[in-house]
Design a protein around this motif. Structure first.
Motif, PDB file in Angstrom:
ATOM      1  N   ARG A  37      -4.998   4.824 -12.001  1.00 32.04           N
ATOM      2  CA  ARG A  37      -5.521   4.989 -10.409  1.00 32.04           C
ATOM      3  C   ARG A  37      -6.851   5.534 -10.496  1.00 32.04           C
ATOM      4  NH1 ARG A  37      -2.041   8.468  -6.336  1.00 32.04           N
ATOM      5  NH2 ARG A  37      -3.471   7.921  -4.720  1.00 32.04           N
ATOM      6  N   ASP A  39      -9.650   6.242  -7.589  1.00 36.64           N
ATOM      7  CA  ASP A  39      -9.824   6.774  -6.186  1.00 36.64           C
ATOM      8  C   ASP A  39      -8.447   6.617  -5.545  1.00 36.64           C
ATOM      9  OD1 ASP A  39     -12.398   7.354  -6.146  1.00 36.64           O
ATOM     10  OD2 ASP A  39     -13.103   5.216  -6.014  1.00 36.64           O
ATOM     11  N   ASN A  40      -8.285   5.661  -4.609  1.00 38.76           N
ATOM     12  CA  ASN A  40      -7.118   5.558  -4.076  1.00 38.76           C
ATOM     13  C   ASN A  40      -6.090   4.157  -4.260  1.00 38.76           C
ATOM     14  OD1 ASN A  40      -4.787   6.387  -2.199  1.00 38.76           O
ATOM     15  ND2 ASN A  40      -5.784   4.961  -0.460  1.00 38.76           N
ATOM     16  N   ASP A  41      -6.765   3.147  -5.194  1.00 42.56           N
ATOM     17  CA  ASP A  41      -6.459   2.051  -5.601  1.00 42.56           C
ATOM     18  C   ASP A  41      -5.784   2.284  -7.039  1.00 42.56           C
ATOM     19  OD1 ASP A  41      -7.421   1.139  -3.335  1.00 42.56           O
ATOM     20  OD2 ASP A  41      -9.331   0.379  -4.180  1.00 42.56           O
ATOM     21  N   TRP A  42      -5.144   1.287  -7.371  1.00 40.68           N
ATOM     22  CA  TRP A  42      -4.453   1.012  -8.811  1.00 40.68           C
ATOM     23  C   TRP A  42      -5.317  -0.282  -9.542  1.00 40.68           C
ATOM     24  CZ3 TRP A  42      -1.539   4.734 -11.219  1.00 40.68           C
ATOM     25  CH2 TRP A  42      -0.954   5.608 -10.344  1.00 40.68           C
ATOM     26  N   ALA A  87       3.118  -5.132  -2.991  1.00 42.17           N
ATOM     27  CA  ALA A  87       1.877  -5.618  -3.578  1.00 42.17           C
ATOM     28  C   ALA A  87       2.046  -6.681  -4.455  1.00 42.17           C
ATOM     29  CB  ALA A  87       1.198  -4.365  -4.308  1.00 42.17           C
ATOM     30  N   ARG A 132      -8.223  -5.008  -9.743  1.00 42.85           N
ATOM     31  CA  ARG A 132      -7.403  -4.111  -8.674  1.00 42.85           C
ATOM     32  C   ARG A 132      -6.412  -4.738  -8.142  1.00 42.85           C
ATOM     33  NH1 ARG A 132      -8.135  -4.371  -3.086  1.00 42.85           N
ATOM     34  NH2 ARG A 132      -7.723  -2.788  -2.175  1.00 42.85           N
ATOM     35  N   ASP A 135      -3.537  -1.677  -3.617  1.00 41.17           N
ATOM     36  CA  ASP A 135      -4.175  -0.787  -2.568  1.00 41.17           C
ATOM     37  C   ASP A 135      -3.302   0.364  -2.325  1.00 41.17           C
ATOM     38  OD1 ASP A 135      -5.111   0.638  -0.106  1.00 41.17           O
ATOM     39  OD2 ASP A 135      -6.150  -1.240   0.342  1.00 41.17           O
ATOM     40  N   GLY A 136      -3.865   1.733  -2.552  1.00 36.19           N
ATOM     41  CA  GLY A 136      -3.086   2.919  -2.302  1.00 36.19           C
ATOM     42  C   GLY A 136      -2.509   2.969  -0.768  1.00 36.19           C
ATOM     43  N   SER A 137      -2.802   2.197   0.089  1.00 35.74           N
ATOM     44  CA  SER A 137      -2.070   2.169   1.480  1.00 35.74           C
ATOM     45  C   SER A 137      -0.768   1.259   1.227  1.00 35.74           C
ATOM     46  CB  SER A 137      -2.873   1.653   2.390  1.00 35.74           C
ATOM     47  OG  SER A 137      -3.256   0.534   2.178  1.00 35.74           O
ATOM     48  N   GLN A 138      -0.481   0.466   0.234  1.00 37.82           N
ATOM     49  CA  GLN A 138       0.509  -0.291   0.154  1.00 37.82           C
ATOM     50  C   GLN A 138       1.834   0.111  -0.353  1.00 37.82           C
ATOM     51  OE1 GLN A 138      -1.880  -3.250  -2.419  1.00 37.82           O
ATOM     52  NE2 GLN A 138      -1.202  -4.903  -0.867  1.00 37.82           N
TER      53      GLN A 138
END
Length: 193
Positions: A37, A39-42, A87, A132, A135-138
């Motif tokens: 992880r 920030d907000n992404d993996w 994702a 990447r 996305d953390g929002s997914q």
């Protein structure tokens, strides 16, 4: 006579085991994978071991460009409907040989690398760092998922005469199995083989 049959059978078994060991040596195998992880992404860091048949190595040295497709997806099982796939990501890596410089060239997503040997080139193709994929929002941090990863030689990108040959030749069908592992957005996500 029975001693002869035992020895003959033993020789056949040894030959078959050597043949299967050679046949299993070629291909693609996942050595390690980690979802990190940032920030907000993996981001995915992975290492594949790639071994080509002598025929494929020869084809690369004669100018055939090989394309390796890496696929990643995340699913969440649902008992009431189809699995959710929040994702998915794909990455294409190009391997070619430059006879003028006697170097292998690897290109992927704007990154290029040169290698002197096929071994170094295949190591570069099999090394994925900081890709990447989520996305953390997914995803929902309170749920658990299954991540899946594989790499294949993309036969559809070969020149047409080689595509026909690839259909009839097992040496050209180079792929890893799908490797699935649990993905918890709140925990460490590492797989080693």
């Amino acid at each position: 006579m029975s001693q002869f049959i035992k020895q003959f059978t033993l020789c056949i078994l040894i030959a078959l085991s050597l043949f299967s060991a050679v046949a299993n040596a070629e291909g693609i195998k996942l050595k390690s994978a980690e979802l990190e992880r940032v920030d907000n992404d993996w981001l995915l860091n992975a290492t594949f071991k790639i071994e080509l048949s002598p025929g494929l190595e020869d084809a690369v040295q004669k100018g055939v460009v090989l394309y390796f497709q890496t696929e990643f997806d995340v699913t969440r099982s649902r008992w009431y409907w189809f699995d959710e796939k929040p994702a998915m990501a794909q990455r294409l890596t190009r391997l070619s040989y430059q006879p003028m410089t006697q170097q292998y060239r690897i290109a992927s997503e704007g990154f290029t690398f040169s290698a002197k040997t096929i071994f170094e080139a295949l190591q570069a193709v099999g090394s994925i760092g900081g890709w990447r994929v989520i996305d953390g929002s997914q995803i929902d941090a309170s749920k658990s998922y299954t991540a899946a990863l594989r790499m294949t030689l993309d036969l559809s990108r070969l020149p047409k005469p080689f595509q026909v040959n690839a259909l009839n030749n097992r040496d050209w069908n180079v792929t890893s199995d799908w490797v699935r592992f649990p993905f918890l957005p709140t925990g460490p996500n590492l797989i080693k083989r």
